[in-house]
Design an enzyme around this catalytic site. Structure first.
Site, PDB file in Angstrom:
ATOM      1  CB  ALA A 190       7.217  -1.132   0.309  1.00  0.00           C
ATOM      2  N   GLY A 194       0.795  -1.309  -0.017  1.00  0.00           N
ATOM      3  CA  GLY A 194       0.279   0.078  -0.130  1.00  0.00           C
ATOM      4  C   GLY A 194       0.941   1.388   0.042  1.00  0.00           C
ATOM      5  CD  GLN A 248       2.602   6.655   4.540  1.00  0.00           C
ATOM      6  OE1 GLN A 248       3.320   6.192   5.015  1.00  0.00           O
ATOM      7  NE2 GLN A 248       2.672   7.897   3.706  1.00  0.00           N
ATOM      8  CB  SER A 249       3.834  -0.725   2.016  1.00  0.00           C
ATOM      9  OG  SER A 249       4.614  -1.791   2.536  1.00  0.00           O
ATOM     10  CG  ASN A 250       4.639   0.081   8.245  1.00  0.00           C
ATOM     11  OD1 ASN A 250       4.924   1.329   8.521  1.00  0.00           O
ATOM     12  ND2 ASN A 250       3.278  -0.355   8.617  1.00  0.00           N
TER      13      ASN A 250
END
Ligand SMILES: Cc1ncc(COP(=O)(O)O)c(C=O)c1O
Length: 336
Positions: A77, A71, A73-75
């Protein structure tokens, strides 16, 4: 040794993480917090435990580029991009948003993705369905340019990544040695977003026979539903058994998934969930995040108000996510 067939691991996380007792309580239920938000700063959270195994494989394959998706705000990624850079590789992130022509502002995790120089490919929400094809195409482009790509699946949630939480479960077993006994059960509770953390914890609990010591495991899903995650976790556990004959032999009935707390939907918060984040922060000086840990923790509180005996004592794993909080200041200011 964790297990005779444990795959190669590259140390990235600060571990063991601390365990601490919360002042926050619901009735007589005692809460413990496993501080996996302290696994690192740039690498903060649960993802880095999985990445220790995934990035070790990338290194063994002499990858030049690591590709993953998530997503906006992917943590996961963000953690992948930092792990790649720390190991001398480049990163390519496929992130979903409302309008790729107008990508979201560089706040929270996105700011860090940009700062570390990750190449970001923005895609629409409908295109997310084709994420595996898009990952393969990005790998093909990198190969055509002479690079060696390594794909990390969504959330780092596959059989290899799940070793990170088999290892964490052994750490927890030591942490809980002084707390848990069959007479005073403890439930290890975690936020479930793609299933990898859950798969590792459930396999670890079976492997180390923690039920005999009164230790159970329960996930609170922050998206999808119980059936979806029982299936996702079983798939990862079965893959892991097929590959390494771990000997955990997880069955669907071993998986406790506490459904009913997704609220408004993935990454959407209700005021009461944000109020729980505020309350824990004010009682203990600990910051939960709105998408995963705050929502799951609020789910635990809600369950306990219905049934005070649901969990015994609670050992909640703080899986990180604080950077995402900085991308949602408006919603939070309303409950301050
Ligand atoms: C902060 C945080 N907690 C929990 C999770 C859920 O972990 P998993 O994807 O392994 O289910 C994630 C990622 O999805 C996360 O970023």
């Amino acid at each position: 040794m964790l297990h005779p067939r444990e795959p190669t691991r590259v140390p990235l996380a600060n571990q063991p993480t601390r365990m601490h007792a919360l002042r926050f309580a619901v009735g007589n239920t005692k809460f413990w917090l496993k501080r996996d938000d302290h696994t690192g700063s740039e690498l903060m959270g649960n993802k880095v435990r999985k990445l220790e195994y995934l990035m070790a494989e990338a290194s063994l394959q002499e990858a030049t580029h690591v590709i993953t998706c998530g997503g906006e705000q992917s943590n996961h990624a963000r953690a992948t991009a930092f792990a790649a850079t720390q190991l001398g590789m480049k990163s390519h992130l496929i992130l979903r948003c409302d309008d790729p022509a107008n990508p979201p502002a560089a706040t929270g995790n996105i700011l860090l993705d940009r700062l570390v120089g990750a190449q970001i490919q923005w895609i629409t929400r409908p295109a997310w369905r084709d994420r595996n094809r898009l990952l393969a195409e990005a790998a093909e482009r990198i190969r055509a340019e002479g690079g060696t790509p390594y794909i990390v699946p969504e959330g780092g949630s596959n059989a290899l990544g799940s070793w990170g939480y088999i290892r964490a479960m052994r750490e927890l077993a030591d942490d809980l040695a002084t707390i848990a006994s069959p007479a005073a059960p403890v439930t290890v509770v975690y936020a479930c977003g793609s299933g990898g953390t859950g798969a590792g914890l459930v396999m670890g609990a079976k492997l180390f026979r923690l039920a005999d010591r009164g230790i159970r495991v329960a996930g609170v899903n922050v998206c999808d539903d119980r059936d979806y995650f029982i299936n996702a976790i079983m798939t990862i556990c079965n893959d892991a058994e097929a590959r390494w004959q771990i000997g955990a032999n997880v069955k669907p009935e071993d998986i406790d998934m506490v459904d009913g707390h997704v609220g408004l939907g993935y990454a959407k918060s209700r005021p009461e969930e944000l109020a729980t984040i505020r309350d824990v922060c004010r009682s203990d000086g600990v910051v939960l995040d709105p998408v995963y840990t705050g929502k799951a923790f609020h789910g635990v509180v809600t369950e306990l108000r219905k049934d005070p005996n649901r969990f015994g004592s609670v050992c909640f794993i703080h899986t990180g996510g604080m950077f995402g909080l900085f991308a949602a200041p408006e919603a939070l200011s309303k409950i301050l």
